[in-house]
Design a protein around this motif. Structure first.
Motif, PDB file in Angstrom:
ATOM      1  N   CYS A 275      48.219  36.857  42.650  1.00 47.80           N
ATOM      2  CA  CYS A 275      47.974  37.294  41.270  1.00 47.80           C
ATOM      3  C   CYS A 275      46.900  36.438  40.601  1.00 47.80           C
ATOM      4  CB  CYS A 275      49.269  37.229  40.456  1.00 47.80           C
ATOM      5  SG  CYS A 275      50.547  38.385  40.984  1.00 47.80           S
ATOM      6  N   GLU A 279      43.145  37.379  39.118  1.00 52.36           N
ATOM      7  CA  GLU A 279      42.729  37.000  37.763  1.00 52.36           C
ATOM      8  C   GLU A 279      41.400  36.263  37.783  1.00 52.36           C
ATOM      9  OE1 GLU A 279      44.235  34.174  34.037  1.00 52.36           O
ATOM     10  OE2 GLU A 279      45.528  34.446  35.790  1.00 52.36           O
ATOM     11  N   PHE A 306      50.602  35.055  32.706  1.00 50.85           N
ATOM     12  CA  PHE A 306      49.665  35.901  33.443  1.00 50.85           C
ATOM     13  C   PHE A 306      49.434  37.243  32.746  1.00 50.85           C
ATOM     14  CE2 PHE A 306      49.099  39.295  36.621  1.00 50.85           C
ATOM     15  CZ  PHE A 306      47.932  38.882  37.253  1.00 50.85           C
ATOM     16  N   ARG A 309      47.227  37.073  29.734  1.00 54.55           N
ATOM     17  CA  ARG A 309      45.826  36.720  30.021  1.00 54.55           C
ATOM     18  C   ARG A 309      45.032  37.888  30.595  1.00 54.55           C
ATOM     19  NH1 ARG A 309      48.375  32.188  32.347  1.00 54.55           N
ATOM     20  NH2 ARG A 309      47.776  32.849  34.455  1.00 54.55           N
ATOM     21  N   VAL A 310      45.690  38.761  31.387  1.00 55.00           N
ATOM     22  CA  VAL A 310      44.950  39.855  32.040  1.00 55.00           C
ATOM     23  C   VAL A 310      45.165  41.195  31.339  1.00 55.00           C
ATOM     24  CG1 VAL A 310      45.084  38.671  34.269  1.00 55.00           C
ATOM     25  CG2 VAL A 310      46.797  40.411  33.696  1.00 55.00           C
TER      26      VAL A 310
END
Length: 449
Positions: A275, A279, A306, A309-310
Motif C-alpha cells: 500500500c 502511495e 493511509f 492521505r490517498v
C-alpha cells in the motif's frame, strides 16, 4: 466422420486446477464430446455456473476419505490454511477404488489428470488413454524434468539460462520443501507414463521449452493455448458503475491497477508495504487484494493515516473485481500482478505496462521468461528473504510509467509486438481446435480397445 469420445477428468482438488479443467471440458463439449468431471462435493456448487454444457458435462462428486492432517470438512487446497497440499493428494490417492468402479461402469475413452501419478497405470489396466494436462507453464513442467533445474543448475540441453530457479527463490515460494519434491516426483511419473502430454500454453511464448519437454519424455506435446473463457469485454457486459465512474476521473494510461487473485493472502506487514509503495508513486491507483492473514477486512489492515492521505486518487479493495474490464478501461496504464496464469494472459492481451511480483514457483519461472527473455514486462526486485520494499515497488512502477524511461519504452514496444501476434485472428482458438482434433485422432486410431 470421427466418432465422439467420452472423457473423465480428475484434476487436483484446487480451484486453480479445477477451473481450467472445466474450461477445457467446455471446449470438448462444444465439439460434441461428453465429460465426466470428478470433483469434491463442495466444489460442485461453485463450479456449476461455469459449466456451459450441463447436458454433456456431468459432475461426479467424490467424498474425500479421512487422512492424517486433513481437517474435518476440508476438500480443496483453499480449505487448508496451515497444512501442505500433501494431505489432499493423499486423500485423492485413496479414491482410486471409487474411480475404478466408475470406469468399469462408464468405459471412458480418455482420462485427464495432473498430479495423481497412478492414473496412467489405471488407464492401461482398463484399456483407455491417459492425458497429462498441465495447467502450469511449460517452464514449470520443464523444470520438473530437468535434473538440477530446481537448484538453478539444469542440464546443458535445457533451452534457457534465464528461465530457471535460483537459490534465494526458496524464500519467495515453497520450492525446496519435502512436500514440493514429492509433488515434482508425482508429476514427472505421470508425464513419463501417460499416453498424451498436453500443456496450457502456446509455442509463441514457450516453444523451445515445449521442445525440451518432448525430448525428455520422448513423445509429442500437444498445446491447448490459454483455453480462456470468452473475454468479458467482448460479451457486451459493461464495467460495474462504481469503477467505471471512478476511472473516468483520470487521464488515459495514468492509473495503476494492482491485483493478486482471490487465492493469495499477504502477510500484514508486506500488505502494508504494498500500500505504501503505491502511495509513493504519486499516481492514481486501484488495488484489489484479499485481506491479509490475520485480518478480517482490508480497512483494519491499512497503514495508519493511509486512507486520508490517498483520498481521491487511491483505493484498496478487499474482494473480487471485473479484472478484464478494468484492464480495458482507457485510464488504466499499468497492471501490477502475481503472474498467475489468467492474470499473465490478461496482461499480455491488454495495452497496459506489466509489472510482476510472482509468488509461486511457476509464476517465478514465467516471470523470468517474460521479463528477462522476451522483455515485455518488469519485475519488482526482492531481498534474499523474499521481502519487497515500498521503494522498490515505487521505482519499478515509475520505470514503466515514465514516458522518458528507456526500459519503459523497450517493454512497451516488445509487448505491443507480442500482443499483435497473440491477438491475431484465429491463433489462440486454433490451438484449442487443433488440440481437440488431435484427441479425436488419438481415440479413433486406437479403437476398439
Amino acid at each position: 466422420m470421427r466418432s465422439k469420445f467420452h472423457a473423465f477428468m480428475y484434476p487436483t482438488f484446487a480451484f486453480g486446477h479445477m477451473i481450467p479443467y472445466l474450461h477445457l471440458a467446455n471446449k470438448l463439449a462444444e465439439k460434441g464430446h461428453t465429460v465426466t468431471f470428478l470433483l469434491p462435493n463442495k466444489a460442485q456448487q461453485q463450479l456449476q455456473p461455469l459449466n456451459l454444457f450441463p447436458d454433456r458435462i456431468v459432475f461426479h462428486p467424490l467424498t474425500l476419505p479421512p487422512v492424517d492432517g486433513l481437517p474435518v470438512g476440508a476438500e480443496t487446497l483453499s480449505d487448508l490454511q496451515n497444512t501442505t497440499g500433501r494431505v489432499i493428494s493423499d486423500a485423492m490417492d485413496l479414491l482410486r477404488g471409487q474411480i475404478e468402479a466408475k470406469v468399469r461402469a462408464l468405459k471412458p475413452d480418455l482420462i485427464f489428470f495432473d498430479f495423481v501419478y497412478w492414473v496412467p497405470e489405471m488407464a492401461k489396466e482398463f484399456g483407455f488413454k491417459s492425458v497429462s494436462y498441465q495447467i502450469v507453464s511449460a517452464a514449470c513442467v520443464a523444470m520438473f524434468l530437468a535434473p538440477g533445474a530446481e537448484l538453478g543448475l539444469p542440464t546443458p540441453d535445457y533451452p534457457s539460462s534465464k528461465v530457471t530457479l535460483r537459490g534465494h527463490d526458496a524464500n519467495v515460494c515453497s520450492l525446496f520443501t519435502n512436500s514440493s519434491q514429492r509433488m515434482f516426483g508425482r508429476i514427472t511419473t505421470g508425464l513419463k507414463n501417460c499416453d498424451v502430454i498436453s500443456i496450457r500454453t502456446c509455442a509463441e511464448l514457450e516453444g523451445e521449452l515445449c521442445g525440451f519437454i518432448e525430448r525428455q519424455c520422448q513423445r509429442k506435446v500437444l498445446l491447448t493455448g490459454p483455453m480462456l473463457p470468452e473475454p468479458q469485454e467482448k460479451s457486451g457486459k459493461p464495467l460495474e458503475g462504481r469503477w467505471n465512474h471512478w476511472l473516468n476521473g483520470f487521464e488515459p494510461d495514468s492509473v495503476v491497477f494492482c491485483a493478486f487473485g482471490t487465492q493469495f493472502f499477504f502477510e500484514k506487514d508486506q500488505f502494508q508495504e504494498l500500500c505504501l509503495g503505491m502511495e509513493l508513486t504519486g499516481l492514481p491507483f486501484l488495488v484489489a487484494v484479499m485481506p491479509p492473514r490475520g485480518s478480517s477486512t482490508i480497512q483494519e489492515a491499512l497503514p495508519e493515516g493511509f486512507e486520508e492521505r490517498v483520498k481521491g486518487r487511491g483505493i484498496v479493495w478487499g474482494g473480487w473485481v471485473e479484472q478484464p474490464l478494468i484492464l480495458s478501461h482507457p485510464s488504466v496504464g499499468c497492471f501490477v500482478n502475481h503472474c498467475g496464469f489468467g492474470s499473465m494472459w490478461e496482461s499480455l492481451l491488454s495495452d497496459c505496462q506489466i509489472v510482476f511480483i510472482p509468488q509461486l514457483a511457476d509464476q517465478v519461472l514465467i516471470t523470468r521468461l517474460l521479463t528477462e527473455e522476451l522483455e515485455v514486462s518488469v519485475k519488482v526486485q526482492r531481498e534474499d528473504s523474499g521481502w519487497f520494499s515500498k521503494e522498490n515497488l515505487r521505482d519499478t512502477i515509475k520505470s514503466v510509467m515514465d514516458k522518458e524511461s528507456e526500459i519503459g519504452n523497450l517493454v512497451k514496444r516488445n509487448h505491443l509486438k507480442l500482443k499483435e501476434t497473440l491477438a491475431s485472428p484465429g491463433l489462440l482458438t486454433g490451438y484449442a481446435d487443433s488440440f481437440v482434433e488431435a484427441l479425436e485422432n488419438e481415440v479413433n486410431n486406437t479403437k476398439p480397445f
